[in-house]
Enzyme design. Sequence first.
Site, PDB file in Angstrom:
ATOM      1  N   LYS A 178      41.462  68.012   4.445  1.00  0.00           N
ATOM      2  CA  LYS A 178      40.652  67.363   5.306  1.00  0.00           C
ATOM      3  C   LYS A 178      39.349  68.014   5.792  1.00  0.00           C
ATOM      4  CE  LYS A 178      39.925  64.062   9.152  1.00  0.00           C
ATOM      5  NZ  LYS A 178      40.503  63.630  10.318  1.00  0.00           N
ATOM      6  N   TYR A 204      43.058  71.144   7.973  1.00  0.00           N
ATOM      7  CA  TYR A 204      41.747  70.131   8.592  1.00  0.00           C
ATOM      8  C   TYR A 204      40.810  71.076   9.288  1.00  0.00           C
ATOM      9  CZ  TYR A 204      40.118  66.631  11.922  1.00  0.00           C
ATOM     10  OH  TYR A 204      39.258  65.817  12.573  1.00  0.00           O
TER      11      TYR A 204
END
Length: 283
Positions: free
Chosen positions: A154, A126
């Site tokens: 992400k 992330y």
Amino acid sequence: MVTPFAADGTLDVAGAQRLAAHLVDEGGCDGLVLSGTTGESPTTSDEEKRTLLGAVLEAVGDRATVLAGVGTNDTAHTVQLAQEAARAGADGLLVVTPYYSRPPQAGLVRHFETVADATDLPVMLYDIPVRTGVPLEVETLVRLAEHPRIVAVKDAKGDLGAVSWTLARTDLAYYCGDDMLNLPMISVGAVGVVSVVGHVVGTRLREMLDAHEKGDTAHAATVHSALLPVYAGTFRTQGVILTKAALGLLGLPGGPVRAPLIDATDEQIARLREDLRAGGVQV
């Protein structure tokens, strides 16, 4: 997915199961990420994270991919959470860049590799430097992609050039983590989205993604443009605050936010209602 709380601020387990079922069965979502930014992970305890994961797996684990957010700014703590998520039956892990400490890129590599070595689960990195203070550089991502269990990113960095270079040099699966850029990131090779506004317009995001995949880029762009008021409205203040307000307008579980966040004001909710209606959401 948000973490629903009861009026007294405690974890709303039944609400979490109801919301998860709604998002999967009616909301167009084929996967859920728990205990991420929108899940208020910094203010939920380890026990609450375990309880939430178990409840959602029970509710939708046979119908959706469930990822557990386990990232912290402490490698040992992150490893502990990863191992607990694996034991609970999570399908994968979301691991955010360690925040506050601002480690160098070599420290990030060691952190992520240590977490990926701790379980057999696939890992989604992330990358959100606006919150962590440190971006994942392309060379770092290329190196991390060599790990067999680091398989996805992400991306909430907003740098489509960096995304393009990473996609050109790795086989990492990219997911957009910045709703306004959902379609632009898909256009350069991302495979999906980890969305905040998916709480209220998940079926339309799926429509946009399906249209793009089928080559109907004009329709995908039309859907993207129609959703701009929803994107803008959800982030007029901190995204969790207005997402929970939107869920309240729709009669879905969300409840209050936890301090230091504060719930949306009546004025903010009224503006949100206008934004959602402008984006085609019936509230």
